[in-house]
Design an enzyme around this catalytic site. Structure first.
Site, short mmCIF file in Angstrom:
data_model
loop_
_atom_site.label_atom_id
_atom_site.label_comp_id
_atom_site.label_asym_id
_atom_site.label_seq_id
_atom_site.Cartn_x
_atom_site.Cartn_y
_atom_site.Cartn_z
CB SER A 64 35.45 43.74 42.49
OG SER A 64 35.94 42.25 42.29
CE LYS A 67 35.87 40.94 44.98
NZ LYS A 67 37.65 41.20 43.83
CE1 TYR A 191 35.11 37.53 45.72
CE2 TYR A 191 34.35 35.56 43.44
CZ TYR A 191 34.89 37.72 44.60
OH TYR A 191 35.51 37.43 43.20
CE1 TYR A 243 40.60 43.52 41.00
CE2 TYR A 243 39.89 44.91 39.56
CZ TYR A 243 39.76 43.75 40.49
OH TYR A 243 38.45 43.84 41.00
CB VAL A 261 34.86 42.24 35.65
CG1 VAL A 261 36.50 41.77 35.74
CG2 VAL A 261 34.33 41.68 36.33
N1 GLU Z 1 33.37 38.22 40.44
C1 GLU Z 1 34.26 38.40 39.97
C2 GLU Z 1 35.25 37.59 39.96
O1 GLU Z 1 35.42 36.69 40.75
C3 GLU Z 1 34.60 39.99 39.99
C4 GLU Z 1 35.76 40.40 39.77
C5 GLU Z 1 35.87 41.97 39.35
O2 GLU Z 1 34.85 43.06 39.41
O3 GLU Z 1 36.88 42.58 39.01
O4 GLU Z 1 36.04 37.44 38.87
#
Ligand code: GLU
Length: 308
Positions: A64, A67, A191, A243, A261
């Protein structure tokens, strides 16, 4: 300037006995293969000095954290209209929650939860094939880090594509509300691939340096975004980058940050440095447990904070 190398060395020495704490993400099967005891850290200052510890040179799945880069690209392409598609408020829910999305009719709360990042992928896809959009993202991070060796790990992208049921659900949901312009498979292709970018701590810290340097890459003097936009991206990282643990991270670390993650965190000390840490064990909010502690120690020892 504090003795950063001594600080980074001390943080690594102190945290070493605790490596392995937390839970490695295994819902993406390929991520479960990583050694839970790895730890890397890189601090790149705006004047170009690099201070590292541990496995700072081992590529890991940035997930993530990517992003931040796709949001930067989407803002470059679409400007403020980006915010018609995704909000700017902390979610207060898990990274992959679907509940809020239904209540808010397919407009995700912010660009850093999964739904929001999927909406951003849709924006990056505008005018491109998925392959072109993925290429654009890779070229962008290579440019930011000034490192042509950065690449996507295809096994991670595949693994997520095969098991990303929730992300398919989120994307289909948004599409049902008319909130995605492109086919779900194309948007998720983009994505999953940007989440599968593999980078070392040094590469990641270099990529984030423009956010610590008013939107410019100090080494080359290139302007990536305006100073105002860099501030605003930092504001979103501070309020939404962890988050449902964003408040806690702001409280303990006091710097804008974005976690993934895969166990990585990119943190920005405006005017001073960009920092990347990696340790795969996660806390209950899905953020690196040891990585968060390392950043808290760094903030305490350097005095870096956006609140003073
Ligand atoms: N590719 C992971 C997902 O979509 C990213 C989640 C993350 O890094 O928090 O679940």
């Amino acid at each position: 300037m504090p003795n950063l190398q001594a600080i980074v060395d001390e943080i690594y020495a102190r945290l070493r006995p605790r490596l392995g704490e937390g839970k490695v993400a295994d819902y993406i099967p390929q991520l479960a293969h990583v050694d839970p005891k790895t730890f890397g850290m890189a601090v790149v200052t705006v004047d170009g000095a690099v201070h590292t510890a541990g496995d700072f040179d081992v590529p890991f799945s940035i997930q993530s954290i990517s992003k931040v880069f796709t949001l930067t690209l989407a803002l470059g392409k679409h400007g403020e209209t980006t915010w018609n598609r995704v909000g700017r408020e902390p979610s207060g829910t898990a990274f992959n929650s679907i509940v809020q999305l239904e209540q808010e009719e397919g407009k995700p709360r912010n660009p850093f939860i999964n739904a929001g990042a999927i909406a951003v992928s849709d924006l990056v896809l505008a005018g491109h094939t998925p392959r072109e959009a993925i290429g654009e993202i890779v070229r962008f991070v290579r440019y930011l880090a000034d490192d042509e060796s950065i690449a996507i790990d295809p096994a991670v992208a595949k693994s997520e594509e095969a098991t990303g049921y929730r992300n398919f659900a989120l994307a289909n949901f948004m599409r049902s509300f008319g909130k995605l312009d492109h086919p779900v498979e194309h948007v998720l292709g983009v994505y999953f691939h940007h989440c599968a970018l593999a980078m070392t701590c040094t590469q990641l810290a270099r990529s984030g340096l423009f956010l610590a340097a008013g939107g410019r890459i100090p080494g080359t003097g290139h302007t990536v975004v305006s100073r105002q936009r860099a501030r605003r991206i930092n504001a979103l990282m501070l309020t939404c980058g962890h988050y449902d643990g964003s408040g806690d991270f702001a409280y303990h670390v006091g710097l804008p940050g974005k976690s993934g993650v895969g166990g990585g965190i990119l943190a920005v000390a405006p005017g001073r440095a960009s920092v990347a840490v990696w340790s795969p064990g996660l806390n209950h909010n899905g953020n690196s447990l040891i990585g968060s502690l390392a950043l808290e120690m760094l903030a305490n020892r350097t005095g870096w904070s956006v609140f003073e």
